[in-house]
Design an enzyme around this catalytic site. Structure first.
Site, mmCIF file in Angstrom:
data_model
loop_
_atom_site.group_PDB
_atom_site.id
_atom_site.type_symbol
_atom_site.label_atom_id
_atom_site.label_comp_id
_atom_site.label_asym_id
_atom_site.label_seq_id
_atom_site.Cartn_x
_atom_site.Cartn_y
_atom_site.Cartn_z
ATOM 1 N N TYR A 1 0.835 -1.191 0.000
ATOM 2 C CA TYR A 1 0.000 0.000 0.000
ATOM 3 C C TYR A 1 0.875 1.249 0.000
ATOM 4 O O TYR A 1 1.976 1.196 -0.518
ATOM 5 C CB TYR A 1 -1.060 -0.073 1.131
ATOM 6 N N GLU B 1 -13.395 4.380 -4.073
ATOM 7 C CA GLU B 1 -11.998 4.647 -3.735
ATOM 8 C C GLU B 1 -11.346 5.550 -4.781
ATOM 9 O O GLU B 1 -11.406 5.251 -5.983
ATOM 10 C CB GLU B 1 -11.279 3.287 -3.722
ATOM 11 N N ASP B 2 -10.770 6.645 -4.328
ATOM 12 C CA ASP B 2 -9.961 7.511 -5.189
ATOM 13 C C ASP B 2 -10.712 8.064 -6.399
ATOM 14 O O ASP B 2 -10.173 8.134 -7.512
ATOM 15 C CB ASP B 2 -8.659 6.793 -5.584
ATOM 16 N N ASN C 1 -0.438 12.039 1.250
ATOM 17 C CA ASN C 1 0.313 10.901 0.697
ATOM 18 C C ASN C 1 0.708 11.193 -0.736
ATOM 19 O O ASN C 1 0.045 11.971 -1.402
ATOM 20 C CB ASN C 1 -0.582 9.651 0.686
ATOM 21 N N LYS D 1 -6.069 -2.409 -1.826
ATOM 22 C CA LYS D 1 -7.012 -2.283 -0.702
ATOM 23 C C LYS D 1 -7.608 -3.644 -0.347
ATOM 24 O O LYS D 1 -7.785 -3.978 0.815
ATOM 25 C CB LYS D 1 -8.148 -1.324 -1.069
ATOM 26 N N ASP E 1 -14.059 5.355 1.180
ATOM 27 C CA ASP E 1 -12.973 5.270 2.145
ATOM 28 C C ASP E 1 -12.204 6.578 2.271
ATOM 29 O O ASP E 1 -11.759 6.935 3.356
ATOM 30 C CB ASP E 1 -12.029 4.130 1.770
ATOM 31 N N ASP E 2 -12.034 7.293 1.156
ATOM 32 C CA ASP E 2 -11.264 8.554 1.226
ATOM 33 C C ASP E 2 -11.975 9.568 2.102
ATOM 34 O O ASP E 2 -11.342 10.394 2.745
ATOM 35 C CB ASP E 2 -11.091 9.153 -0.171
ATOM 36 N N ARG F 1 -8.333 10.257 -8.991
ATOM 37 C CA ARG F 1 -7.536 10.934 -7.959
ATOM 38 C C ARG F 1 -6.825 9.863 -7.142
ATOM 39 O O ARG F 1 -7.214 9.521 -6.036
ATOM 40 C CB ARG F 1 -8.455 11.797 -7.074
HETATM 41 P P1 NAD Z 1 -8.595 16.625 -2.709
HETATM 42 O O1 NAD Z 1 -8.013 16.896 -4.017
HETATM 43 O O2 NAD Z 1 -10.034 16.277 -2.603
HETATM 44 O O3 NAD Z 1 -8.372 17.909 -1.775
HETATM 45 C C1 NAD Z 1 -7.188 18.637 -1.678
HETATM 46 C C2 NAD Z 1 -7.503 19.965 -1.046
HETATM 47 O O4 NAD Z 1 -6.296 20.671 -0.799
HETATM 48 C C3 NAD Z 1 -8.372 20.876 -1.899
HETATM 49 O O5 NAD Z 1 -9.354 21.479 -1.101
HETATM 50 C C4 NAD Z 1 -7.406 21.944 -2.382
HETATM 51 O O6 NAD Z 1 -8.049 23.199 -2.568
HETATM 52 C C5 NAD Z 1 -6.456 22.024 -1.214
HETATM 53 N N1 NAD Z 1 -5.175 22.607 -1.585
HETATM 54 C C6 NAD Z 1 -4.443 22.394 -2.694
HETATM 55 N N2 NAD Z 1 -3.352 23.181 -2.675
HETATM 56 C C7 NAD Z 1 -3.396 23.865 -1.526
HETATM 57 C C8 NAD Z 1 -2.560 24.840 -0.937
HETATM 58 N N3 NAD Z 1 -1.462 25.279 -1.540
HETATM 59 N N4 NAD Z 1 -2.905 25.338 0.252
HETATM 60 C C9 NAD Z 1 -4.030 24.929 0.859
HETATM 61 N N5 NAD Z 1 -4.853 24.015 0.359
HETATM 62 C C10 NAD Z 1 -4.549 23.491 -0.828
HETATM 63 O O7 NAD Z 1 -7.737 15.506 -2.038
HETATM 64 P P2 NAD Z 1 -8.084 14.645 -0.740
HETATM 65 O O8 NAD Z 1 -8.750 13.380 -1.098
HETATM 66 O O9 NAD Z 1 -8.761 15.499 0.268
HETATM 67 O O10 NAD Z 1 -6.635 14.247 -0.268
HETATM 68 C C11 NAD Z 1 -5.725 15.236 0.160
HETATM 69 C C12 NAD Z 1 -4.474 14.554 0.658
HETATM 70 O O11 NAD Z 1 -4.796 13.763 1.792
HETATM 71 C C13 NAD Z 1 -3.830 13.637 -0.371
HETATM 72 O O12 NAD Z 1 -2.443 13.833 -0.375
HETATM 73 C C14 NAD Z 1 -4.143 12.257 0.141
HETATM 74 O O13 NAD Z 1 -3.121 11.348 -0.148
HETATM 75 C C15 NAD Z 1 -4.229 12.486 1.632
HETATM 76 N N6 NAD Z 1 -5.048 11.466 2.272
HETATM 77 C C16 NAD Z 1 -4.520 10.832 3.351
HETATM 78 C C17 NAD Z 1 -5.229 9.840 3.965
HETATM 79 C C18 NAD Z 1 -4.643 9.187 5.173
HETATM 80 O O14 NAD Z 1 -3.566 9.434 5.541
HETATM 81 N N7 NAD Z 1 -5.330 8.335 5.856
HETATM 82 C C19 NAD Z 1 -6.464 9.465 3.473
HETATM 83 C C20 NAD Z 1 -7.007 10.143 2.370
HETATM 84 C C21 NAD Z 1 -6.273 11.154 1.794
#
Ligand code: NAD
Length: 552
Positions: free
Chosen positions: A103, A245-246, A408, A174, A268-269, A156
């Site tokens: 993963y 997912e994603d 991530n 997953k 899940d996200d 995504r």
């Molecule tokens: P997403 O694309 O839905 O959201 C990203 C957000 O970040 C958007 O609102 C965007 O406007 C904002 N953003 C982008 N650039 C920015 C900046 N310079 N300053 C402030 N905000 C900014 O993505 P997501 O699904 O919400 O995922 C975001 C991150 O979280 C990814 O890197 C993903 O890998 C991580 N994530 C981690 C876990 C975990 O650790 N368990 C789970 C899901 C997602």
């Protein structure tokens, strides 16, 4: 839940070379003398029969010789394609070592290269060309009763964006975790990629791209394809749980809201991430003191993950008796344009509930100065956005600042573990999305927690399918968060570790599954008669990657 391996054994196994090429039943060199005679294998294997332990030794020796993580991934997937039981034995016995390979972060790299490292197909591809015949495509799946589908449209993938059909690595990964972490039998798991095209021009130009060479379906055409998919799934596999997912956030929230009250589904996200993060906050409060209701939580990033976490925190606070409006004011969001506040132009719909009446702050630093958060959560995908002054300010405001850098893969993390501890003089309570090595700071050793969704979704899925819950609800996710936080030991907390060791994941998943099932009964979604002891029942459901004797 039936034990599918036992049933198939009774119905009869393939024989000879076909058996050796069937990963579900193949034991490789571990077939016994009696099995070799009875199943037409004599001569097809080297004469010396090995034990599973000896086979594990061979796999691990070769695995550890590989210096490149993607090579390790390929090595493991090849094993999964040859001998599933051995693959799961290896993964389960070395879960801490293997998780970052099967993963995040390595799976991200694997998805980027998916068509280049392609050996054998895995999972089911349903493309825009299959519209009108999805029932037929689903019926091509060789296992008759899958209970969990993980589906992506590849738009995504982790923090890596649109990878189209290369996104298949995610549902495959997953579902491997469902088996490894919660003992859901492999034949109950179905990975699906909906290939609706890709807008990734590099992939469209790549001769080794494996998906449709067209831009993504949008609007009504996209929605109609998803709708046909859901209807087909319900027809062919009526008891299945569908995990989204994603998907990009333009679709993820919509689809969740459209289907969550109609079928057995979750995202899940949005919900899994929310639950593991809420668990992290509960555990962090065991170190920092204080109650959830007294926190000010500031998010960098207002996408699927951030808003999903906010929504679950709000639901948990409401469950504690707080009003909706009050609960929402505990959560604040900074996105790429600054603090999300009332009156800001063109705010996406999912941000509106958190657009509070408040003066606008143009960036994270000014938002921290003004709001004085106790908890800072990075879900922006913006590497290094928790720079030194940000962490230092959090440490000035709070005796024990809670800082989660969840983006991530590792390269996208808002800060590293080392940075969080050293810039806060060892006071930060830190967790990340991708794993970091333990850190020594001011003479103290810290073990950073990984807010890995793998703590939550396997247990939730097991709980849901084991009692045949017809729905997956928010209440199940905060029950899962509480159950996970309860599994963190005082010895973990002493090292700053706010999630349990992954080596205990099976036991943790059993507790989560029992907590989720309890809610399914309370909410009257469970179809199966209630077992007297839910925890023992969940443990009894779990697939163990041991070889079953085929003869005698
Ligand atoms: P997403 O694309 O839905 O959201 C990203 C957000 O970040 C958007 O609102 C965007 O406007 C904002 N953003 C982008 N650039 C920015 C900046 N310079 N300053 C402030 N905000 C900014 O993505 P997501 O699904 O919400 O995922 C975001 C991150 O979280 C990814 O890197 C993903 O890998 C991580 N994530 C981690 C876990 C975990 O650790 N368990 C789970 C899901 C997602």
């Amino acid at each position: 839940m039936p034990n599918p391996r036992k049933k198939i054994r009774i119905r009869g196994l393939p024989r000879g070379a076909r058996l050796l090429h069937d990963p579900a039943f193949n034991k490789g060199t571990a077939f016994t003398e009696a099995e070799r005679d009875a199943l037409g294998l004599r001569g097809l294997l080297p004469p010396n029969a090995h034990t599973q332990e000896e086979q594990v030794l061979r796999v691990m020796t070769n695995y550890r010789k590989k210096t490149d993580d993607l090579e390790k991934y390929i090595h493991l997937i090849a094993l999964q394609d040859r001998n599933e039981t051995l693959f799961y034995r290896v993964v389960l016995d070395h879960i801490e070592e293997m998780m970052p390979i099967i993963y995040t972060p390595t799976v991200g790299k694997a998805c980027q290269e998916y068509g280049h490292i392609f050996r054998r197909p895995r999972g089911l591809y349903i493309s825009a060309r299959d519209r009108g015949r999805m029932v037929q495509v689903l019926r091509n799946w060789p296992y008759r009763r899958p209970r969990i589908i993980v589906v992506t449209d590849g738009e995504r993938i982790l923090g890596l964006g649109d990878l189209g059909a290369f996104g298949m690595g995610i549902p495959v990964g997953k579902l491997s975790l469902y088996t490894a972490c919660a003992g859901v039998a492999p034949s109950l798991c179905l990975p699906i990629t909906l290939d609706v095209g890709t807008n990734n021009e590099t992939l469209l130009q790549d001769p080794l791209y494996t998906g449709l060479r067209q831009h993504r379906l949008r609007g009504d055409a996209y929605d109609a394809m998803i709708d046909e998919f859901i209807r087909a799934v319900q027809k062919v596999f009526p008891k299945v749980l569908v995990q989204f997912e994603d998907f990009a956030n333009v679709n993820a929230f919509r689809l969740l809201h459209r289907y969550q009250d109609r079928i057995c589904t979750f995202n899940d996200d949005i919900q899994g991430t929310a639950s593991v993060t809420l668990a992290g906050i509960y555990s962090a409060l065991r170190i920092a003191g204080g109650r959830l209701r007294d926190q000010t939580i500031l998010f960098l990033g207002a996408g699927e993950a951030g808003i999903g976490i906010g929504d679950l925190i709000v639901a948990a606070l409401q469950d504690e008796g707080m009003s909706l409006a009050e609960a929402r004011r505990r959560c604040w969001f900074v996105d790429s344009k600054g603090l999300v506040v009332r009156g800001r132009d063109h705010l996406a719909e999912h941000k509106l509930p958190y657009a509070h009446e408040h003066p606008f702050c143009p960036d994270l630093a000014s938002a921290i100065q003004t709001l004085r958060p106790t908890v800072l959560i990075g879900v922006s995908g913006m590497p290094r956005s928790f720079a030194q002054p940000i962490v230092e300010t959090m440490a000035r405001i709070n005796p024990r600042p809670v800082i989660f850098a969840l983006s991530n893969p590792t390269s996208k993390a808002e800060c590293t573990a080392q940075e969080a501890y050293s810039w806060s003089e060892g006071r930060a309570i830190f967790a990340s999305g991708s794993p970091f090595e333990p850190v020594t700071c001011l003479g103290q050793r810290f073990v950073p927690g990984q807010g890995n969704n793998a703590y939550i979704f396997p247990g939730v899925g097991l709980g849901v399918i084991a009692v045949e819950s017809r729905r997956v609800t928010d209440r199940m996710f905060f029950a899962a968060a509480r159950a996970l936080a309860q599994q963190v030991l005082p010895a973990d907390l002493e090292q700053g570790r706010i999630f349990p060791a992954l080596s205990r994941i099976r036991d943790v998943s059993a507790h989560i599954a029992a907590a989720v099932a309890e809610v399914a009964y309370e909410q009257k979604h469970a179809v199966k008669r209630r077992p007297a002891d839910l925890l023992a029942f969940m443990r009894a459901q779990m697939y163990e990657p041991d070889y079953l004797p085929y003869v005698g």
